[in-house]
Design an enzyme around this catalytic site. Structure first.
Site, mmCIF file in Angstrom:
data_model
loop_
_atom_site.group_PDB
_atom_site.id
_atom_site.type_symbol
_atom_site.label_atom_id
_atom_site.label_comp_id
_atom_site.label_asym_id
_atom_site.label_seq_id
_atom_site.Cartn_x
_atom_site.Cartn_y
_atom_site.Cartn_z
ATOM 1 N N HIS A 95 -79.722 -8.205 -25.655
ATOM 2 C CA HIS A 95 -80.096 -7.604 -26.929
ATOM 3 C C HIS A 95 -81.238 -8.372 -27.591
ATOM 4 C CE1 HIS A 95 -76.750 -4.768 -27.022
ATOM 5 N NE2 HIS A 95 -75.993 -5.738 -26.561
ATOM 6 N N ARG A 149 -82.560 9.701 -10.769
ATOM 7 C CA ARG A 149 -83.186 8.677 -11.598
ATOM 8 C C ARG A 149 -84.600 8.335 -11.162
ATOM 9 N NH1 ARG A 149 -77.885 4.690 -12.234
ATOM 10 N NH2 ARG A 149 -76.868 5.924 -13.851
ATOM 11 N N HIS A 191 -82.970 -1.353 -12.748
ATOM 12 C CA HIS A 191 -81.560 -1.106 -13.061
ATOM 13 C C HIS A 191 -80.601 -1.451 -11.938
ATOM 14 C CE1 HIS A 191 -78.104 0.673 -14.960
ATOM 15 N NE2 HIS A 191 -77.957 1.578 -13.996
ATOM 16 N N ILE A 221 -69.668 2.601 -10.146
ATOM 17 C CA ILE A 221 -68.271 2.254 -10.441
ATOM 18 C C ILE A 221 -67.365 2.790 -9.342
ATOM 19 C CG2 ILE A 221 -66.333 2.752 -11.980
ATOM 20 C CD1 ILE A 221 -68.008 0.581 -13.084
#
Length: 598
Positions: free
Chosen positions: A117, A426, A528, A574
């Site tokens: 962040h 993507r 990513h 996942i």
């Protein structure tokens, strides 16, 4: 400088060195620039944090120290309830982590959140330079190590693949040790947002969604440009429903079903309301690890895999943050250390055109697990296959989940026009975005989309969203032509009504964008996921150059290659970690129980 007695100086040096301080810092345990000094100033003795044992010992999990933190300040949840400010780092997707992940006694504190962040967080006695574990030079490897342990199975990495492998091996009767180099568990799995792909599940059936293993295989192979290993893809699809049931039995909620790019039907399973899947699953896995009293060690970097003269993997050499070097002899090792998307030099080596791109990954994804596997004789494959994600919030490392587009958001350029099928793969969406002015786009949605996906609230909390009461007002906020944006929305809404997108052939049009307010997030492609990694068999055995499996060595998750080919579909990561983690854990337990061949 305050005078210190010799006995206090020695104690200070010992405590400080145990907590990673420099010799000067260690010699000054009461220096006001660190938490230990502030505690001493308030009359709090060292034993309050470190216990009364002599000599003072600190394990790599810093258990006693963290118990002291909680004893005085309360649990993370309690601290979070009392915290002030717009951003509350004590209440986050990281879960119930150790206080020492951020706060140092004899070294500068630093906010772990700062790895991903960009917002500023005030923290007591911050470090001048933030140096997470992977930023340090590679540790030396001693010729001999006296300290030695034994176990059945060692699992390297504590993301979903590693934790599932550990739980599975434990439940099969094996003694397991999990080693994690970072100060917190969860890995990249903790950041997963969209969901978990699975075909022909009871949750799909309940919603009337017709899906099949064959269709999931076809979508995955097509998305990966048929570079995938078909047999691994078949396992991914065939066992996906069982993996959803496995997580459900552990306590996870995967009852909501949506769609991600490249899927022919809704098959992305996630918690009700569309909450982020990764943090939820990691919390469930952590809770089950605690329930089973699994031996999970953070701040514990594996620096070498050990093998015997026959080439069988027989354990690991570990460097603990406080314990130093020691070895663990094991009958099987599972490598689940993730990929290398957070290693910009390695990314640029394999894909020079990606140099300088931001990454959505947590800081531990540096690829040292791949180095361990290769050094042990494992074959690397498809290393140049690196995925860039089309929607990382501009100016940050925060991934805007594909599920926002899956629930109806569109992408527009600086001219206020759509330019791509928003739920294409993507790689295609990223390529289209990079071709736009400014190499970015705006993800545009309305209140209806916002209400359909709970995790969107987090983007508002992080102040990533621009808004307007009308399309024209939103256009002004993001500085695109108002009339163009209004016309774009009108055309898209007409396509939704007609159930046909003539412009870009988007196959799924879940809802019109007509409900005020209207919102936009500027997004840019960023690194990513790394599809390449160690070559494995269908039993997750790591394969050697001679085409044979390396005995005692298994791998699962992003550290492996072959499942995703040239491009991973959203929701398949996942699914891969759970399915292949279960296989690796079962195989490792079986290897641990098998008689050793002379």
């Amino acid at each position: 400088m305050r005078h210190l007695s010799s006995s206090r100086l020695i104690l200070g040096c010992l405590l400080g060195l145990l907590l990673g301080a420099s010799p000067m810092q260690a010699a000054l345990p009461q220096a006001p620039g660190f938490l230990a000094g502030q505690h001493a100033k308030n009359g709090i003795a060292c034993a309050e944090c470190h216990g009364k044992g002599r000599p003072v010992k600190v394990d790599d999990n810093e258990t006693t120290v963290n118990e002291g933190c909680v004893r005085c300040h309360g649990s993370l949840k309690e601290v979070g309830a009392k915290a002030q400010g717009h951003i509350n780092p004590h209440v986050s997707h990281l879960g119930d982590i150790a206080c020492t992940a951020c706060h140092g006694g004899h070294r500068g504190s630093w906010a772990y959140c700062g790895n991903c962040h960009g917002f500023e967080l005030k923290i007591p006695f911050p470090a001048t330079v933030m140096k997470p574990a992977e930023a340090a030079p590679k540790p030396p490897q001693p010729a001999s190590v006296r300290r030695r342990e034994r176990t059945d199975v060692v699992v390297i990495g504590s993301g979903a693949a590693g934790m599932v492998a550990a739980l599975t091996a434990h439940d099969a009767g094996a003694k397991v040790v999990v080693l994690e180099k970072q100060p917190i568990t969860g890995g990249n799995s903790m950041l997963a947002a969209g969901g978990m792909n699975a075909a022909a599940t009871r949750f799909q059936a309940k919603k009337g969604i017709k899906d099949s293993v064959e269709l999931m295989v076809k979508d995955t192979m097509t998305g990966g440009k048929n570079l995938n290993e078909l047999e691994l893809v078949k396992i991914l699809a065939e066992q996906s429903a069982a993996s959803v049931e496995y997580l459900t039995e552990l306590g996870a909620d995967l009852s909501d079903v949506g769609r991600m790019g490249g899927a022919s039907v809704d098959r992305t399973h996630r918690p009700q309301g569309g909450k982020a899947v990764g943090a939820h699953i990691v919390d469930v896995l952590r809770a089950n690890a605690v329930k089973r009293k699994l031996d999970v060690r953070v701040n514990s970097r594996v620096v070498r895999l050990l093998e015997n003269r026959q080439g069988r993997i027989t354990g690991v050499l570990v460097q603990g943050r406080h314990r130093g070097f020691y070895r663990i002899d094991a009958k099987a090792v599972v490598l689940a250390a993730g990929g290398f998307s957070a290693n910009p030099e390695r990314v640029a080596h394999y894909q020079p055109t990606f140099q300088g791109m931001t990454s959505s990954n947590q800081p531990g994804a540096t690829g040292d697990g791949l180095d361990l596997g290769a050094a042990a004789g494992g074959v690397l494959k498809d290393m140049e296959q690196i995925q860039i994600h089309p929607s990382i919030a501009a100016g940050s490392r925060i991934l805007i989940t594909e599920a926002v587009r899956g629930n109806g958001a569109i992408l527009v350029n600086r001219e206020g026009k759509r330019f791509v099928n928003e739920i294409t793969t993507r790689d295609a969406a990223s390529k289209a975005t990079l071709a736009q002015p400014g190499q970015s786009a705006f993800m545009v949605f309305d209140e209806g989309v916002r209400q359909s996906l709970k995790q969107i609230d987090g983007y508002f909390h992080l102040e990533l969203v621009k808004e307007g009461a009308t399309p024209e007002a939103l256009a002004a906020a993001i500085q695109v032509p108002p009339q163009a944006l209004k016309e774009t929305l009108d055309r898209y809404n007409q396509a939704v009504a007609a159930k046909a997108d003539a412009e870009f052939k988007r196959p799924d049009l879940p809802r019109a964008l007509t409900t005020p307010k209207f919102y936009a997030i500027e997004v840019k492609p960023g690194v990513h996921y790394t599809m390449g990694g160690l070559k494995i068999s269908t039993r997750t055995e790591v394969m050697a150059k001679d085409g044979k499996p390396i005995p005692g060595f298994f791998a699962a998750g992003e550290v492996t290659g072959g499942v995703h080919g040239a491009n991973r579909l959203g929701g398949n990561s996942i699914s891969e970690t759970i399915t292949f983690g279960r296989i690796a854990g079962a195989q490792a337990a079986a290897a641990a129980h098998a008689p050793v061949k002379p």
